[in-house]
Design an enzyme around this catalytic site. Sequence first.
Site, PDB file in Angstrom:
ATOM      1  N   ASP A 202       0.813  -1.217   0.000  1.00  0.00           N
ATOM      2  CA  ASP A 202       0.000   0.000   0.000  1.00  0.00           C
ATOM      3  C   ASP A 202       0.845   1.264   0.000  1.00  0.00           C
ATOM      4  OD1 ASP A 202      -2.580   1.308   0.138  1.00  0.00           O
ATOM      5  OD2 ASP A 202      -2.141   1.780   2.220  1.00  0.00           O
ATOM      6  N   SER A 226      -6.730   5.639   0.153  1.00  0.00           N
ATOM      7  CA  SER A 226      -7.068   4.340  -0.429  1.00  0.00           C
ATOM      8  C   SER A 226      -8.521   4.014  -0.117  1.00  0.00           C
ATOM      9  CB  SER A 226      -6.159   3.251   0.141  1.00  0.00           C
ATOM     10  OG  SER A 226      -4.803   3.541  -0.101  1.00  0.00           O
ATOM     11  N   GLN A 276      -5.896  -1.569  -6.723  1.00  0.00           N
ATOM     12  CA  GLN A 276      -6.433  -0.639  -5.739  1.00  0.00           C
ATOM     13  C   GLN A 276      -7.162   0.496  -6.449  1.00  0.00           C
ATOM     14  OE1 GLN A 276      -4.022   2.437  -3.272  1.00  0.00           O
ATOM     15  NE2 GLN A 276      -4.205   0.658  -1.908  1.00  0.00           N
TER      16      GLN A 276
END
Length: 285
Positions: A202, A226, A276
Amino acid sequence: MSAVANLLGILDLERLEVNLFRGKSPQDGWQRVFGGQVIGQALVAACRTVEERRPHSLHGYFVLPGDPKAPIIYEVERVRDGRSFSTRRVKAIQHGAAIFSLSASFHVEEEGEEHQFAMPDVPPPEELKSEADVRQLFHAHMPEAMKAYFARERPIEIRPVEFGRYTGERQPEGKFHVWIRTTAPLPDDPVIHRCVLAYASDMTLLDAANVPHGRSFFDQSVQAASLDHAMWFHRPFRADDWLLYAHDSPSGQGSRGFTRGSIYTRQGVLVASVAQEGLLRKKRG
Protein backbone atom coordinates in the site's frame (compact mmCIF):
# COMPACT_ATOMS: atom_id res chain seq x y z
CA MET A 1 14.08 -1.49 18.71
CA SER A 2 14.80 -1.58 14.96
CA ALA A 3 12.12 -0.55 12.49
CA VAL A 4 11.67 -4.14 11.27
CA ALA A 5 11.41 -5.49 14.83
CA ASN A 6 8.85 -2.77 15.50
CA LEU A 7 6.89 -3.80 12.38
CA LEU A 8 6.91 -7.45 13.47
CA GLY A 9 5.67 -6.32 16.88
CA ILE A 10 2.81 -4.38 15.26
CA LEU A 11 1.85 -7.46 13.20
CA ASP A 12 2.00 -9.74 16.27
CA LEU A 13 -1.59 -9.29 17.40
CA GLU A 14 -2.82 -9.96 20.92
CA ARG A 15 -5.37 -12.78 21.08
CA LEU A 16 -8.39 -11.74 23.14
CA GLU A 17 -10.67 -14.67 22.35
CA VAL A 18 -10.90 -17.53 19.85
CA ASN A 19 -11.68 -15.23 16.89
CA LEU A 20 -10.89 -11.86 18.44
CA PHE A 21 -7.56 -10.01 18.28
CA ARG A 22 -6.19 -6.60 19.26
CA GLY A 23 -3.62 -4.60 17.33
CA LYS A 24 -1.66 -1.45 18.14
CA SER A 25 -0.35 1.38 15.99
CA PRO A 26 3.08 3.05 16.08
CA GLN A 27 3.04 6.41 17.85
CA ASP A 28 4.84 8.34 15.11
CA GLY A 29 2.70 11.46 14.89
CA TRP A 30 0.53 10.57 11.90
CA GLN A 31 -3.09 11.72 12.08
CA ARG A 32 -4.49 8.44 10.76
CA VAL A 33 -3.42 4.80 10.65
CA PHE A 34 -1.40 3.75 7.57
CA GLY A 35 -3.61 1.61 5.33
CA GLY A 36 -0.95 -1.06 4.83
CA GLN A 37 -0.81 -1.58 8.59
CA VAL A 38 -4.53 -2.39 8.75
CA ILE A 39 -4.25 -4.71 5.72
CA GLY A 40 -1.31 -6.54 7.28
CA GLN A 41 -2.89 -6.82 10.73
CA ALA A 42 -6.23 -8.02 9.33
CA LEU A 43 -4.41 -10.66 7.29
CA VAL A 44 -2.50 -11.77 10.39
CA ALA A 45 -5.80 -12.11 12.27
CA ALA A 46 -7.23 -14.28 9.48
CA CYS A 47 -4.05 -16.40 9.36
CA ARG A 48 -4.25 -17.04 13.11
CA THR A 49 -7.51 -18.96 12.51
CA VAL A 50 -6.25 -21.20 9.66
CA GLU A 51 -3.87 -24.16 9.95
CA GLU A 52 -1.60 -25.67 7.26
CA ARG A 53 -2.89 -23.33 4.52
CA ARG A 54 -1.46 -20.07 3.25
CA PRO A 55 -3.36 -17.01 2.02
CA HIS A 56 -3.56 -16.74 -1.76
CA SER A 57 -5.86 -13.70 -2.06
CA LEU A 58 -7.36 -10.86 -0.08
CA HIS A 59 -9.92 -8.14 -0.79
CA GLY A 60 -10.37 -5.21 1.57
CA TYR A 61 -12.36 -1.98 1.87
CA PHE A 62 -11.29 1.07 3.86
CA VAL A 63 -14.42 2.36 5.61
CA LEU A 64 -13.15 5.05 8.02
CA PRO A 65 -9.75 6.59 8.84
CA GLY A 66 -8.04 4.74 11.67
CA ASP A 67 -7.16 6.47 14.94
CA PRO A 68 -3.49 5.73 15.79
CA LYS A 69 -4.07 6.56 19.47
CA ALA A 70 -6.63 3.77 19.95
CA PRO A 71 -6.19 -0.02 19.65
CA ILE A 72 -7.82 -1.81 16.72
CA ILE A 73 -10.00 -4.86 17.39
CA TYR A 74 -10.03 -7.52 14.66
CA GLU A 75 -13.04 -9.83 14.61
CA VAL A 76 -12.65 -12.93 12.41
CA GLU A 77 -15.56 -14.86 10.92
CA ARG A 78 -14.72 -18.43 9.90
CA VAL A 79 -16.86 -18.54 6.76
CA ARG A 80 -15.83 -21.97 5.47
CA ASP A 81 -13.18 -24.67 5.71
CA GLY A 82 -13.33 -26.94 2.66
CA ARG A 83 -11.04 -29.70 1.40
CA SER A 84 -8.82 -27.30 -0.55
CA PHE A 85 -9.84 -23.77 0.45
CA SER A 86 -10.64 -21.82 3.62
CA THR A 87 -12.44 -18.48 3.64
CA ARG A 88 -12.30 -15.82 6.34
CA ARG A 89 -13.90 -12.42 6.85
CA VAL A 90 -12.27 -9.88 9.15
CA LYS A 91 -13.76 -6.67 10.55
CA ALA A 92 -11.45 -4.05 12.06
CA ILE A 93 -13.20 -2.01 14.76
CA GLN A 94 -12.38 1.25 16.55
CA HIS A 95 -14.65 3.33 18.81
CA GLY A 96 -17.51 0.91 18.15
CA ALA A 97 -17.43 1.30 14.34
CA ALA A 98 -15.87 -0.70 11.50
CA ILE A 99 -12.90 1.06 9.90
CA PHE A 100 -11.87 -1.76 7.51
CA SER A 101 -13.25 -5.05 6.24
CA LEU A 102 -11.27 -7.88 4.68
CA SER A 103 -12.08 -11.16 2.95
CA ALA A 104 -9.23 -13.64 2.58
CA SER A 105 -8.94 -17.06 0.96
CA PHE A 106 -6.48 -19.82 1.85
CA HIS A 107 -5.43 -22.75 -0.33
CA VAL A 108 -3.55 -26.00 0.20
CA GLU A 109 -0.37 -26.48 -1.85
CA GLU A 110 -1.16 -28.07 -5.22
CA GLU A 111 0.74 -28.90 -8.42
CA GLY A 112 -0.43 -27.42 -11.74
CA GLU A 113 0.55 -25.81 -15.02
CA GLU A 114 2.26 -22.41 -14.80
CA HIS A 115 2.63 -19.24 -16.84
CA GLN A 116 3.33 -15.58 -16.06
CA PHE A 117 4.08 -12.16 -17.58
CA ALA A 118 7.77 -11.42 -18.02
CA MET A 119 9.42 -9.01 -15.59
CA PRO A 120 10.07 -5.50 -16.97
CA ASP A 121 13.66 -4.79 -17.98
CA VAL A 122 14.89 -2.31 -15.37
CA PRO A 123 18.23 -1.59 -13.65
CA PRO A 124 19.02 -3.62 -10.52
CA PRO A 125 18.68 -1.92 -7.12
CA GLU A 126 22.46 -1.59 -6.68
CA GLU A 127 22.55 0.86 -9.62
CA LEU A 128 19.80 3.11 -8.24
CA LYS A 129 19.68 5.93 -5.71
CA SER A 130 18.99 4.92 -2.14
CA GLU A 131 16.39 6.51 0.12
CA ALA A 132 19.20 8.49 1.75
CA ASP A 133 19.98 9.99 -1.68
CA VAL A 134 16.29 10.86 -2.21
CA ARG A 135 16.09 12.48 1.20
CA GLN A 136 19.23 14.55 0.59
CA LEU A 137 18.11 15.75 -2.85
CA PHE A 138 14.51 16.65 -2.02
CA HIS A 139 14.59 17.50 1.67
CA ALA A 140 14.11 21.23 1.05
CA HIS A 141 10.98 20.59 -1.05
CA MET A 142 9.27 18.17 1.32
CA PRO A 143 6.29 19.15 3.51
CA GLU A 144 7.12 19.05 7.21
CA ALA A 145 5.17 15.83 7.82
CA MET A 146 7.11 14.12 5.03
CA LYS A 147 10.43 15.37 6.39
CA ALA A 148 9.58 13.73 9.71
CA TYR A 149 8.53 10.56 7.85
CA PHE A 150 11.85 10.30 6.00
CA ALA A 151 13.85 11.16 9.13
CA ARG A 152 12.62 8.06 10.97
CA GLU A 153 14.09 4.61 10.52
CA ARG A 154 11.64 2.68 8.34
CA PRO A 155 11.03 -1.07 7.97
CA ILE A 156 10.73 -1.00 4.16
CA GLU A 157 13.46 0.33 1.88
CA ILE A 158 12.32 1.72 -1.49
CA ARG A 159 14.60 2.39 -4.46
CA PRO A 160 12.88 4.18 -7.37
CA VAL A 161 13.72 3.39 -10.99
CA GLU A 162 12.00 6.41 -12.59
CA PHE A 163 13.56 9.10 -10.43
CA GLY A 164 11.91 11.93 -12.36
CA ARG A 165 8.49 11.22 -10.88
CA TYR A 166 9.68 12.83 -7.65
CA THR A 167 10.01 16.13 -9.54
CA GLY A 168 6.63 15.91 -11.29
CA GLU A 169 7.76 14.20 -14.49
CA ARG A 170 4.74 12.62 -16.18
CA GLN A 171 4.76 8.84 -16.58
CA PRO A 172 2.45 7.57 -19.36
CA GLU A 173 -0.32 5.30 -18.03
CA GLY A 174 1.10 5.71 -14.54
CA LYS A 175 3.89 3.24 -15.22
CA PHE A 176 6.80 3.28 -12.80
CA HIS A 177 8.89 0.78 -10.87
CA VAL A 178 10.46 0.57 -7.43
CA TRP A 179 12.58 -2.07 -5.74
CA ILE A 180 11.45 -2.88 -2.19
CA ARG A 181 12.65 -5.03 0.71
CA THR A 182 12.68 -4.95 4.51
CA THR A 183 15.64 -3.20 6.06
CA ALA A 184 16.52 -6.24 8.21
CA PRO A 185 16.06 -10.02 7.91
CA LEU A 186 12.69 -11.59 8.70
CA PRO A 187 11.87 -14.94 10.33
CA ASP A 188 11.54 -17.87 7.92
CA ASP A 189 7.78 -18.33 8.36
CA PRO A 190 6.27 -17.81 4.84
CA VAL A 191 3.07 -16.36 6.34
CA ILE A 192 5.07 -13.52 7.92
CA HIS A 193 6.57 -12.67 4.51
CA ARG A 194 3.08 -12.50 2.96
CA CYS A 195 1.74 -10.28 5.73
CA VAL A 196 4.77 -7.97 5.49
CA LEU A 197 4.38 -7.71 1.71
CA ALA A 198 0.68 -6.93 2.19
CA TYR A 199 1.78 -4.10 4.51
CA ALA A 200 4.30 -2.78 1.97
CA SER A 201 1.99 -3.09 -1.05
CA ASP A 202 0.00 0.00 0.00
CA MET A 203 3.03 2.31 0.26
CA THR A 204 3.46 3.42 -3.37
CA LEU A 205 0.51 2.02 -5.32
CA LEU A 206 -1.75 5.08 -5.35
CA ASP A 207 1.14 7.19 -6.71
CA ALA A 208 0.51 5.51 -10.07
CA ALA A 209 -2.72 7.51 -10.45
CA ASN A 210 -0.86 10.77 -9.80
CA VAL A 211 2.12 10.52 -12.14
CA PRO A 212 0.12 10.66 -15.43
CA HIS A 213 -0.84 14.21 -14.31
CA GLY A 214 2.64 15.26 -13.28
CA ARG A 215 1.90 15.19 -9.55
CA SER A 216 4.52 13.93 -7.14
CA PHE A 217 3.74 12.76 -3.62
CA PHE A 218 5.16 16.10 -2.40
CA ASP A 219 2.07 17.77 -3.91
CA GLN A 220 -0.22 18.79 -1.05
CA SER A 221 -3.06 20.11 -3.26
CA VAL A 222 -4.74 16.70 -3.57
CA GLN A 223 -6.62 14.78 -0.90
CA ALA A 224 -5.55 11.15 -1.36
CA ALA A 225 -6.89 8.04 0.38
CA SER A 226 -7.07 4.34 -0.43
CA LEU A 227 -10.64 3.12 -0.93
CA ASP A 228 -10.06 -0.59 -1.44
CA HIS A 229 -7.19 -3.04 -1.86
CA ALA A 230 -6.93 -6.46 -3.47
CA MET A 231 -3.92 -8.77 -3.54
CA TRP A 232 -3.08 -12.20 -4.91
CA PHE A 233 -0.08 -14.29 -3.84
CA HIS A 234 1.16 -16.50 -6.67
CA ARG A 235 4.48 -18.05 -5.64
CA PRO A 236 6.85 -18.25 -2.65
CA PHE A 237 9.16 -15.29 -1.96
CA ARG A 238 11.08 -13.52 0.79
CA ALA A 239 10.13 -9.95 1.64
CA ASP A 240 13.66 -9.34 2.98
CA ASP A 241 15.11 -9.92 -0.53
CA TRP A 242 14.79 -7.28 -3.23
CA LEU A 243 11.43 -7.37 -5.03
CA LEU A 244 10.51 -5.30 -8.09
CA TYR A 245 7.14 -3.55 -7.72
CA ALA A 246 5.85 -2.55 -11.19
CA HIS A 247 2.93 -0.06 -11.16
CA ASP A 248 0.44 1.24 -13.70
CA SER A 249 -2.86 3.14 -13.70
CA PRO A 250 -5.31 2.18 -16.48
CA SER A 251 -7.94 4.76 -15.49
CA GLY A 252 -8.62 7.91 -13.49
CA GLN A 253 -12.13 9.42 -13.29
CA GLY A 254 -14.68 10.91 -10.87
CA SER A 255 -11.95 11.85 -8.35
CA ARG A 256 -10.93 8.16 -8.22
CA GLY A 257 -7.81 6.52 -9.59
CA PHE A 258 -7.48 2.82 -10.40
CA THR A 259 -4.00 1.34 -9.99
CA ARG A 260 -2.35 -2.05 -10.41
CA GLY A 261 0.91 -3.62 -9.33
CA SER A 262 2.97 -6.68 -10.22
CA ILE A 263 5.69 -7.88 -7.84
CA TYR A 264 8.68 -9.90 -9.06
CA THR A 265 11.78 -11.47 -7.51
CA ARG A 266 15.21 -10.51 -8.82
CA GLN A 267 15.11 -13.73 -10.86
CA GLY A 268 12.00 -12.51 -12.71
CA VAL A 269 9.47 -14.71 -10.89
CA LEU A 270 6.02 -13.08 -10.54
CA VAL A 271 5.11 -13.61 -6.88
CA ALA A 272 2.13 -11.28 -6.30
CA SER A 273 -0.36 -8.97 -8.01
CA VAL A 274 -2.14 -5.98 -6.49
CA ALA A 275 -5.05 -3.70 -7.46
CA GLN A 276 -6.43 -0.64 -5.74
CA GLU A 277 -8.82 2.26 -6.23
CA GLY A 278 -8.13 5.47 -4.38
CA LEU A 279 -9.66 8.88 -3.80
CA LEU A 280 -7.79 11.73 -5.50
CA ARG A 281 -9.75 14.90 -4.87
CA LYS A 282 -8.57 18.48 -5.24
CA LYS A 283 -8.50 20.13 -1.81
CA ARG A 284 -10.91 23.01 -1.42
CA GLY A 285 -9.35 26.43 -1.00
